[in-house]
Motif scaffolding. Structure first.
Motif, PDB file in Angstrom:
ATOM      1  N   LEU A   1       0.838  -1.207   0.000  1.00 45.06           N
ATOM      2  CA  LEU A   1       0.000   0.000   0.000  1.00 45.06           C
ATOM      3  C   LEU A   1       0.869   1.253   0.000  1.00 45.06           C
ATOM      4  CD1 LEU A   1      -2.803  -1.099   2.485  1.00 45.06           C
ATOM      5  CD2 LEU A   1      -3.076  -0.584   0.056  1.00 45.06           C
ATOM      6  N   VAL A   2       1.968   1.212   0.752  1.00 43.14           N
ATOM      7  CA  VAL A   2       2.885   2.366   0.764  1.00 43.14           C
ATOM      8  C   VAL A   2       3.501   2.558  -0.617  1.00 43.14           C
ATOM      9  CG1 VAL A   2       5.063   3.230   1.692  1.00 43.14           C
ATOM     10  CG2 VAL A   2       3.359   2.224   3.227  1.00 43.14           C
ATOM     11  N   ILE A   3       3.921   1.461  -1.238  1.00 39.39           N
ATOM     12  CA  ILE A   3       4.493   1.537  -2.588  1.00 39.39           C
ATOM     13  C   ILE A   3       3.472   2.138  -3.551  1.00 39.39           C
ATOM     14  CG2 ILE A   3       5.321   0.184  -4.554  1.00 39.39           C
ATOM     15  CD1 ILE A   3       7.393   0.305  -2.425  1.00 39.39           C
ATOM     16  N   LEU A   4       2.231   1.681  -3.490  1.00 37.04           N
ATOM     17  CA  LEU A   4       1.194   2.203  -4.384  1.00 37.04           C
ATOM     18  C   LEU A   4       0.932   3.683  -4.133  1.00 37.04           C
ATOM     19  CD1 LEU A   4      -1.388  -0.732  -4.379  1.00 37.04           C
ATOM     20  CD2 LEU A   4      -0.070   0.097  -6.333  1.00 37.04           C
ATOM     21  N   LEU A   5       0.942   4.073  -2.878  1.00 39.82           N
ATOM     22  CA  LEU A   5       0.743   5.490  -2.544  1.00 39.82           C
ATOM     23  C   LEU A   5       1.846   6.352  -3.135  1.00 39.82           C
ATOM     24  CD1 LEU A   5      -0.855   7.648  -0.953  1.00 39.82           C
ATOM     25  CD2 LEU A   5       0.587   7.113   1.025  1.00 39.82           C
ATOM     26  N   LEU A   6       3.093   5.868  -3.025  1.00 37.11           N
ATOM     27  CA  LEU A   6       4.219   6.625  -3.581  1.00 37.11           C
ATOM     28  C   LEU A   6       4.187   6.638  -5.107  1.00 37.11           C
ATOM     29  CD1 LEU A   6       7.033   5.421  -1.147  1.00 37.11           C
ATOM     30  CD2 LEU A   6       5.908   7.654  -1.183  1.00 37.11           C
ATOM     31  N   VAL A   7       3.739   5.539  -5.720  1.00 36.54           N
ATOM     32  CA  VAL A   7       3.585   5.516  -7.172  1.00 36.54           C
ATOM     33  C   VAL A   7       2.565   6.558  -7.609  1.00 36.54           C
ATOM     34  CG1 VAL A   7       2.722   4.154  -9.112  1.00 36.54           C
ATOM     35  CG2 VAL A   7       4.309   3.123  -7.493  1.00 36.54           C
ATOM     36  N   ALA A   8       1.439   6.618  -6.882  1.00 35.16           N
ATOM     37  CA  ALA A   8       0.412   7.618  -7.200  1.00 35.16           C
ATOM     38  C   ALA A   8       0.966   9.032  -7.049  1.00 35.16           C
ATOM     39  CB  ALA A   8      -0.801   7.417  -6.295  1.00 35.16           C
ATOM     40  N   LEU A   9       1.802   9.228  -6.035  1.00 34.19           N
ATOM     41  CA  LEU A   9       2.386  10.551  -5.810  1.00 34.19           C
ATOM     42  C   LEU A   9       3.304  10.938  -6.961  1.00 34.19           C
ATOM     43  CD1 LEU A   9       2.749  12.948  -3.862  1.00 34.19           C
ATOM     44  CD2 LEU A   9       4.641  11.681  -2.798  1.00 34.19           C
ATOM     45  N   VAL A  10       4.152  10.011  -7.416  1.00 33.34           N
ATOM     46  CA  VAL A  10       5.061  10.300  -8.525  1.00 33.34           C
ATOM     47  C   VAL A  10       4.268  10.577  -9.810  1.00 33.34           C
ATOM     48  CG1 VAL A  10       6.871   9.349 -10.012  1.00 33.34           C
ATOM     49  CG2 VAL A  10       6.961   8.974  -7.539  1.00 33.34           C
ATOM     50  N   ILE A  11       3.232   9.789 -10.054  1.00 30.40           N
ATOM     51  CA  ILE A  11       2.414   9.988 -11.257  1.00 30.40           C
ATOM     52  C   ILE A  11       1.687  11.324 -11.200  1.00 30.40           C
ATOM     53  CG2 ILE A  11       0.372   9.129 -12.481  1.00 30.40           C
ATOM     54  CD1 ILE A  11       1.319   6.305 -11.755  1.00 30.40           C
ATOM     55  N   GLY A  12       1.176  11.657 -10.008  1.00 23.55           N
ATOM     56  CA  GLY A  12       0.467  12.925  -9.878  1.00 23.55           C
ATOM     57  C   GLY A  12       1.349  14.131 -10.087  1.00 23.55           C
ATOM     58  N   ARG A  13       2.612  14.041  -9.709  1.00 23.39           N
ATOM     59  CA  ARG A  13       3.549  15.173  -9.844  1.00 23.39           C
ATOM     60  C   ARG A  13       4.618  14.861 -10.890  1.00 23.39           C
ATOM     61  NH1 ARG A  13       3.648  18.956  -6.113  1.00 23.39           N
ATOM     62  NH2 ARG A  13       5.909  19.211  -6.377  1.00 23.39           N
ATOM     63  N   TYR A  14       4.257  14.093 -11.914  1.00 18.65           N
ATOM     64  CA  TYR A  14       5.228  13.580 -12.874  1.00 18.65           C
ATOM     65  C   TYR A  14       6.026  14.703 -13.544  1.00 18.65           C
ATOM     66  CZ  TYR A  14       7.204  10.357 -16.298  1.00 18.65           C
ATOM     67  OH  TYR A  14       8.065   9.599 -17.038  1.00 18.65           O
ATOM     68  N   GLN A  15       5.334  15.727 -14.093  1.00 19.50           N
ATOM     69  CA  GLN A  15       6.043  16.786 -14.817  1.00 19.50           C
ATOM     70  C   GLN A  15       6.843  17.688 -13.880  1.00 19.50           C
ATOM     71  OE1 GLN A  15       2.920  15.973 -15.348  1.00 19.50           O
ATOM     72  NE2 GLN A  15       2.458  15.819 -17.550  1.00 19.50           N
ATOM     73  N   LYS A  16       6.442  17.723 -12.615  1.00 17.54           N
ATOM     74  CA  LYS A  16       7.117  18.603 -11.660  1.00 17.54           C
ATOM     75  C   LYS A  16       8.266  17.908 -10.934  1.00 17.54           C
ATOM     76  CE  LYS A  16       2.852  21.190 -10.837  1.00 17.54           C
ATOM     77  NZ  LYS A  16       1.860  21.631  -9.825  1.00 17.54           N
ATOM     78  N   SER A  17       8.380  16.612 -11.133  1.00 10.45           N
ATOM     79  CA  SER A  17       9.426  15.857 -10.433  1.00 10.45           C
ATOM     80  C   SER A  17      10.709  15.826 -11.249  1.00 10.45           C
ATOM     81  CB  SER A  17       8.959  14.425 -10.161  1.00 10.45           C
ATOM     82  OG  SER A  17       7.786  14.420  -9.396  1.00 10.45           O
ATOM     83  N   ILE A  18      11.825  15.657 -10.552  1.00  7.39           N
ATOM     84  CA  ILE A  18      13.115  15.462 -11.202  1.00  7.39           C
ATOM     85  C   ILE A  18      13.337  13.961 -11.370  1.00  7.39           C
ATOM     86  CG2 ILE A  18      15.609  15.829 -11.027  1.00  7.39           C
ATOM     87  CD1 ILE A  18      15.041  18.218  -9.253  1.00  7.39           C
ATOM     88  N   TYR A  19      13.590  13.533 -12.600  1.00  6.72           N
ATOM     89  CA  TYR A  19      13.803  12.132 -12.913  1.00  6.72           C
ATOM     90  C   TYR A  19      12.670  11.238 -12.363  1.00  6.72           C
ATOM     91  CZ  TYR A  19      18.497  14.033 -13.581  1.00  6.72           C
ATOM     92  OH  TYR A  19      19.556  14.787 -13.967  1.00  6.72           O
ATOM     93  N   PRO A  20      11.440  11.473 -12.748  1.00  7.89           N
ATOM     94  CA  PRO A  20      10.327  10.678 -12.199  1.00  7.89           C
ATOM     95  C   PRO A  20      10.438   9.190 -12.522  1.00  7.89           C
ATOM     96  CG  PRO A  20       9.605  11.976 -14.092  1.00  7.89           C
ATOM     97  CD  PRO A  20      10.975  12.462 -13.741  1.00  7.89           C
ATOM     98  N   LYS A  21      10.965   8.855 -13.711  1.00  8.98           N
ATOM     99  CA  LYS A  21      11.096   7.433 -14.045  1.00  8.98           C
ATOM    100  C   LYS A  21      12.049   6.718 -13.096  1.00  8.98           C
ATOM    101  CE  LYS A  21       9.819   6.933 -18.904  1.00  8.98           C
ATOM    102  NZ  LYS A  21      10.254   6.453 -20.220  1.00  8.98           N
ATOM    103  N   TRP A  22      13.106   7.399 -12.714  1.00  9.70           N
ATOM    104  CA  TRP A  22      14.067   6.770 -11.826  1.00  9.70           C
ATOM    105  C   TRP A  22      13.498   6.614 -10.415  1.00  9.70           C
ATOM    106  CZ3 TRP A  22      17.749   4.024 -13.707  1.00  9.70           C
ATOM    107  CH2 TRP A  22      18.218   4.324 -14.994  1.00  9.70           C
ATOM    108  N   TRP A  23      12.612   7.528 -10.019  1.00  8.90           N
ATOM    109  CA  TRP A  23      11.923   7.336  -8.744  1.00  8.90           C
ATOM    110  C   TRP A  23      11.048   6.087  -8.807  1.00  8.90           C
ATOM    111  CZ3 TRP A  23      13.538   9.162  -4.475  1.00  8.90           C
ATOM    112  CH2 TRP A  23      14.144  10.419  -4.409  1.00  8.90           C
ATOM    113  N   LEU A  24      10.402   5.889  -9.953  1.00 11.18           N
ATOM    114  CA  LEU A  24       9.584   4.691 -10.120  1.00 11.18           C
ATOM    115  C   LEU A  24      10.438   3.421 -10.133  1.00 11.18           C
ATOM    116  CD1 LEU A  24       7.067   6.016 -12.801  1.00 11.18           C
ATOM    117  CD2 LEU A  24       6.567   5.487 -10.405  1.00 11.18           C
ATOM    118  N   ILE A  25      11.642   3.507 -10.701  1.00  7.87           N
ATOM    119  CA  ILE A  25      12.564   2.367 -10.677  1.00  7.87           C
ATOM    120  C   ILE A  25      12.978   2.059  -9.239  1.00  7.87           C
ATOM    121  CG2 ILE A  25      14.882   1.595 -11.315  1.00  7.87           C
ATOM    122  CD1 ILE A  25      12.972   1.346 -13.595  1.00  7.87           C
ATOM    123  N   VAL A  26      13.239   3.118  -8.452  1.00 10.52           N
ATOM    124  CA  VAL A  26      13.602   2.919  -7.042  1.00 10.52           C
ATOM    125  C   VAL A  26      12.460   2.244  -6.287  1.00 10.52           C
ATOM    126  CG1 VAL A  26      14.110   4.108  -4.875  1.00 10.52           C
ATOM    127  CG2 VAL A  26      15.252   4.818  -6.981  1.00 10.52           C
TER     128      VAL A  26
END
Length: 889
Positions: free
Chosen positions: A432-457
């Motif tokens: 559930l924590v992983i899914l929450l963080l995935v949703a957070l990265v997707i929601g702020r995708y354009q505003k994040s630095i290296y969003p794909k690498w956060w998803l890889i992490v």
């Protein structure tokens, strides 16, 4: 060059995550378990021992009273790994750990390259490689090494075939052939069958695409023909061995029964493992009480999000066909669907394997590829698909919540959920924590630095955590340590010494090596057993084992080599089996053999002597001295290729008691030899592996030529590799024939004059329990009587010394008129081990040497080491000349 550096960095990342995620195996913190220890390791060990001693492993004499090792598809005789490891030093427990990690890395690297080249995205390749190596298939089947080997080469086959069909280069055809050869010879055969149908589909698609261009279609057919031809030549020894053995193995000639394979299907609840793989370890009834390894379909919660959303995208026809193929193969695992029944009935060769879930990796791999392809173009899709992505995350999260709540309900799991709630709640909370963080990265995708690498992490955290949650259940044996297991193996006889000529039926799985070694252990101890843990069984063995157990028990109650003077026909036995199974000395022969021998007078005598003087995979030599003509039987399976010689003159082998080898032995002193030869198979083996080496060196040189500017390097490196290989092979193979017995070898290795401690008892000064009627040396021996249940031989306290790597070696002489149900027992550092005395009795009413070898565990000062005889059934026997030695091997 930038791409090469990128791939190198990706390889380091993939390897680092793999080593960390499987840390118990990579660092040797825990042992491998189950089939990997019981089947994979002993069979590879036998290959290495045979080749190192100068024998091609045609025959394994130790299990199933002899079986054709070269034709056993479980024993990958023609797989290059086996001879490569042999020339590098042979198989050990540590070797298996290294190979386990190596194949997982090959698997994730192959998937990375396949996806990275198709999508031109490093991040997508990483997602695919990681999800593949940590998938529920890999973690769940940690014990099934043949599945890991097959899964490792699958991505390389597909990648090479796609490259060959697009570039139409012969070089790519050779690569595809090499990888296909590795899959066919090293992986589970059902994986090869499914791969065959996948390649047929890819071939049809490329032919359809090139139909309008005559020149390309001709070249396409040409490179496919080269691919098929080279693969065929490489696999010739495997093909010939399989064709030869098929009529003799029921499973190969008749296939699997439909009802039996359908009984291993799983219910719809098995799909829950896509979001909760840990649930499969806890709620057996929910999943149909089938093997946990078959239930784990996890590909990672992060890839699952992308896979589900990717299904909403429009695809071309090949992609739809590929998805349909993957889902079809995957759906064969489920009992409520008719797919397995249809495929079993309608598709050729699909009736040859039992467990459909073993091939579900094709479906999981295609799901991973679809997820990775979507992930590669996430930047392009994010604005349009953000709502879909968030929606899938919410649905998966709700599914986890519902499952956790239901786990506390009697409706789902009864009392199990209340007893072990943490086993479900903790990993579910992590998901559930992983899914929450995935949703957070997707929601702020354009505003994040290296969003794909956060998803890889997040992916790495998800896969490693979930893999570890299942690791002890399906991969790691936390109770045992590799170092202790390796010590156990190192104390077993080396090479092929002459085994004891004892009762074969006494060599069961109990009291052999220490845990976790359990089955197929006689490959290590170099004794012959009728038992084995193997799905490969000759029809003659099965016939005796399953249909005539009373005859089986009577026959294996004999010694490895024994004499007989009474014969009857198989027809007589089958007409009245109960009447004729009393004595194992009676040989039941085929009608023709019976007629050939019926008129010859035969008689056994108490003065007759037989002695095994050589016992190797392809040669057994026995010295005999008998008073009259009679039949000599060797409890080894009769099989085409074995010949018998008496004093170098060939004599016919008669198949006795359905399965064993007997020869007519004339009176007097003779040398009886059983020799196996199969030159055609041997030449094919050397030709196949020679071609493999040549092609591998050629492709290596071509690759170096493409990636380096240094002239001659692409020639020099392969030549250096060839020279090194030749030197290693010459250094490895020892063709000298060693005829020392197991006991002589043990005495030379462990009864050293420089031993740390030594105790010897001749019983000459014993005041009680002595016997003067029989003595091995002197005039007294110790009599163990019915009133003596235990008799201590040694009680030693380590008062001023610690022990680390020493060995306990006990040797004494035993005299008995029967086969005592007594044991020699050691207790060291809280570790108890027993060995039956009867297993070492070669002759009644005579003195027999008994030996006992055990590794001494780490003992601190003040620890006790005990050795004693345990006589629970009150047997009477004599012992003499006891020698107990503690030495360093």
């Amino acid at each position: 060059m930038l791409q090469l550096k990128g791939n190198f960095g990706a390889a380091l990342l993939l390897l680092a995550v793999l080593v960390f995620g499987y840390v118990q195996i990579s660092l040797g913190l825990g042992a491998l378990k189950w089939d990997l220890v019981d089947v994979v390791f002993p069979f590879r060990y036998f290959f290495s021992e045979s080749m190192g001693a100068g024998y091609f492993p045609f025959w394994n004499p130790f299990q199933q009273t002899g079986t054709p090792f070269y034709a056993d598809l479980q024993a990958p005789t023609y797989y290059p790994e086996l001879w490569i490891v042999t020339v590098l030093g042979g198989y050990t427990i540590y070797t298996m750990h290294a190979l386990f990690i190596a194949y997982l890395f090959i698997a994730e690297w192959g998937m990375y390259l396949l996806v990275q080249e198709e999508t031109k995205s490093v991040s997508a390749g990483l997602l695919a490689g990681l999800a593949y190596a940590f998938s529920g298939f890999m973690v769940g089947h940690g014990q099934h090494f043949f599945l890991l080997v097959g899964a490792a080469w699958m991505p390389f086959i597909v990648r090479s075939y796609l490259s060959m069909s697009r570039s139409l280069k012969i070089e790519e055809a050779l690569k595809a052939a090499l990888f296909t050869f590795l899959l066919l010879t090293g992986g589970y055969q059902a994986l090869s069958l499914v791969m065959f149908y996948l390649l047929i589909g890819l071939f049809a698609w490329f032919v359809w695409n090139e139909m309008l261009v005559r020149k390309r279609i001709v070249v396409l057919l040409k490179v496919n023909a080269i691919y098929a031809l080279v693969t065929l030549v490489l696999c010739l020894p495997l093909i010939c061995a399989t064709v030869e053995i098929m009529p003799l193995v029921d499973r190969l000639s008749g296939g699997i029964e439909l009802d039996k394979t359908l009984s291993y299907g799983q219910p719809l609840s098995g799909l829950l493992s896509f979001i909760a793989p840990y649930a499969t370890l806890q709620f057996d009834e929910l999943f149909g009480n089938i093997d946990k390894a078959l239930l784990n379909h996890y590909i990672g919660i992060v890839p699952m999000v992308f896979f589900l959303v990717s299904l909403t995208k429009k695809r071309n026809r090949p992609q739809y066909a590929l998805l349909a193929f993957g889902l079809l193969v995957f759906s064969m695992s489920f009992a409520f669907l008719p797919v397995r029944r249809w495929v079993f009935t309608l598709v050729p060769f699909m009736d040859l394997f039992l467990l459909a879930a073993y091939v579900r990796i094709f479906g999981l791999a295609i799901m991973i590829c679809f997820a990775a392809q979507y992930f590669a173009h996430l930047d392009r899709h994010i604005e349009k698909d953000r709502a879909k992505l968030i929606g899938v995350v919410v649905v998966l999260g709700l599914g986890l919540l519902v499952m956790v709540c239901a786990s506390y309900s009697d409706y789902w799991t009864g009392s199990v959920g209340y007893e072990l709630p943490g086993g479900l709640v903790i990993p579910a909370a992590a998901s559930l924590v992983i899914l929450l963080l995935v949703a957070l990265v997707i929601g702020r995708y354009q505003k994040s630095i290296y969003p794909k690498w956060w998803l890889i992490v997040l992916l790495i955290g998800d896969l490693v955590f979930m893999g570890q949650w299942n690791m002890d259940a399906t991969v790691v044996d936390a109770k045992h340590h590799p170092a202790a297991m390796q010590r156990e193996i190192e104390l077993t006889p080396e090479g092929f010494p002459v085994p004891l000529n004892t009762k074969v039926g006494l060599n069961d799985d109990l009291h052999t090596l220490s845990e976790p070694f359990w089955r197929n252990t006689y490959i290590f101890s170099k004794q012959v057993s009728f038992e084995s843990f193997s799905s490969f069984k000759l029809r003659s063995y099965n016939l005796l084992d399953e249909k005539h157990p009373e005859l089986r028990d009577a026959v294996i109650d004999n010694h490895l080599v024994y004499l007989s003077d009474s014969i009857r026909t198989i027809g007589d036995y089958e007409a009245q089996p109960g009447e004729h199974s009393v004595s194992g000395r009676i040989l039941y022969l085929q009608e023709q053999d019976f007629n050939d021998l019926q008129g010859i007078p035969m008689k056994m005598s108490a003065e007759d002597e037989v002695e095994i003087v050589q016992f190797a995979p392809t040669r057994v030599v026995i010295d005999t001295d008998t008073q009259h003509d009679q039949l000599l039987t060797l409890l080894q399976t009769d099989f085409k290729g074995w010949k018998a010689f008496i004093d170098d003159e060939e004599v016919p082998i008669r198949t006795s008691n359905y399965n064993f080898r007997s020869v007519l032995l004339p009176s007097g002193q003779h040398k009886v030899s059983f020799v196996y030869s199969n030159p055609t198979q041997l030449y094919l083996y050397y030709a196949s592996n020679g071609l493999f080496v040549l092609l591998a060196l050629y492709l290596c040189g071509r690759s170096l030529r493409c990636h380096t500017d240094k002239k001659g390097l692409y020639i020099g490196v392969p030549m250096a590799m060839t020279l090194s290989l030749v030197l290693l092979i010459v250094n490895t193979v020892d063709g000298s024939e060693k005829e020392a017995s197991v006991q002589e070898q043990n005495r030379a290795r462990f009864a050293k004059e420089s031993a740390e401690k030594r105790w010897e008892y001749a019983f000459e000064d014993l005041k009680s329990q002595c016997d003067t009627t029989q003595a091995h040396s002197g005039n007294k021996s110790l009599r163990v009587d019915p009133e003596t249940q235990t008799y201590p031989l040694l009680k030693f306290e380590t008062a001023d010394k610690t022990f680390e790597n020493e060995v306990l070696f006990v040797e004494f002489e035993l005299y008995d008129q029967n086969y005592p149900e007594a044991f020699i027992v050691s207790e060291m550092g809280g570790i108890w081990h027993a060995a039956p005395l009867a297993r070492q009795i070669e002759q009644l009413n005579a003195w027999n040497t008994v030996q006992y070898v055990r590794p001494i565990p780490s003992l601190d000062e003040g620890s006790e080491l005990k050795v004693y005889l345990w006589n629970p059934n009150g047997d009477v026997f004599l012992i003499d000349d006891v020698s107990i030695v503690i030495s360093t091997p």
